[in-house]
Scaffold this motif. Structure first.
Motif, mmCIF file in Angstrom:
data_model
loop_
_atom_site.group_PDB
_atom_site.id
_atom_site.type_symbol
_atom_site.label_atom_id
_atom_site.label_comp_id
_atom_site.label_asym_id
_atom_site.label_seq_id
_atom_site.Cartn_x
_atom_site.Cartn_y
_atom_site.Cartn_z
ATOM 1 N N ALA A 47 57.342 13.581 50.518
ATOM 2 C CA ALA A 47 56.075 13.349 49.822
ATOM 3 C C ALA A 47 55.094 14.484 50.087
ATOM 4 C CB ALA A 47 55.467 12.012 50.250
ATOM 5 N N VAL A 103 53.672 16.805 47.106
ATOM 6 C CA VAL A 103 52.228 16.846 46.841
ATOM 7 C C VAL A 103 51.663 18.234 47.134
ATOM 8 C CG1 VAL A 103 50.001 15.939 47.610
ATOM 9 C CG2 VAL A 103 51.882 14.382 47.176
ATOM 10 N N LEU A 133 52.780 20.634 44.407
ATOM 11 C CA LEU A 133 52.043 20.436 43.156
ATOM 12 C C LEU A 133 50.610 20.955 43.249
ATOM 13 C CD1 LEU A 133 53.284 16.889 42.074
ATOM 14 C CD2 LEU A 133 53.850 19.104 41.051
ATOM 15 N N ILE A 134 49.955 20.725 44.384
ATOM 16 C CA ILE A 134 48.596 21.242 44.562
ATOM 17 C C ILE A 134 48.605 22.762 44.544
ATOM 18 C CG2 ILE A 134 46.692 21.439 46.218
ATOM 19 C CD1 ILE A 134 47.256 18.527 46.983
#
Length: 146
Positions: free
Chosen positions: A104, A108, A111-112
């Motif tokens: 995760a 995340v 993607l950021i």
């Protein structure tokens, strides 16, 4: 010409890079010992519930607080539950949680990072300042705050 042909075939050998990476891991003792410990832990967590017949949640109040023996290698707890079965169950749960949290975080964070890189300018600057603020705190204090 024959030598040049031999060089070309070895460059495109499909598993050469994998074998080199494994050889590097085995040669470096700083990586071999932790990797071996991780493999043992994963195998323990996966195979122990299959190989060990005791249920970690079954209570036996008559057999509480037994010493280590052949039937209970780590003994039993206050409620008569097998400690080895409970350790194996806890290891399995811990490995699953650690794997999911790591995945995760990677997804995340990736993607950021992709979004900040694609937007650029102010979005990139904001993302960098937020990361600088997070990294400015010692990790132990940040863990206690969460």
């Amino acid at each position: 010409m024959a030598r040049r042909q031999a060089d070309v075939t070895t460059e495109h050998e499909p598993n050469r890079h994998h074998r080199e990476a494994v050889a590097t891991l085995i040669a470096d003792r700083r990586l071999t010992v932790p990797l071996a410990a991780l493999v043992v832990l994963v195998l323990f967590a996966i195979l122990m519930p299959i190989a060990w017949s005791h249920n970690p949640d079954t209570q036996n109040l008559i057999g509480s607080l037994q010493r280590p023996s052949l039937t209970h290698p780590l003994g039993t707890d206050q409620l008569g539950r097998d400690v080895l079965a409970r350790v194996a169950d806890g290891a399995r749960i811990s490995l699953v949680v650690a794997t999911l949290v790591t995945l995760a975080g990677a997804i995340v964070g990736g993607l950021i990072g992709l979004l900040a890189g694609a937007v650029g300018g102010i979005g990139d600057g904001v993302a960098m300042r937020v990361m600088d603020a997070i990294l400015a705190f010692p990790s132990l204090i940040l863990a206690m705050a969460v």
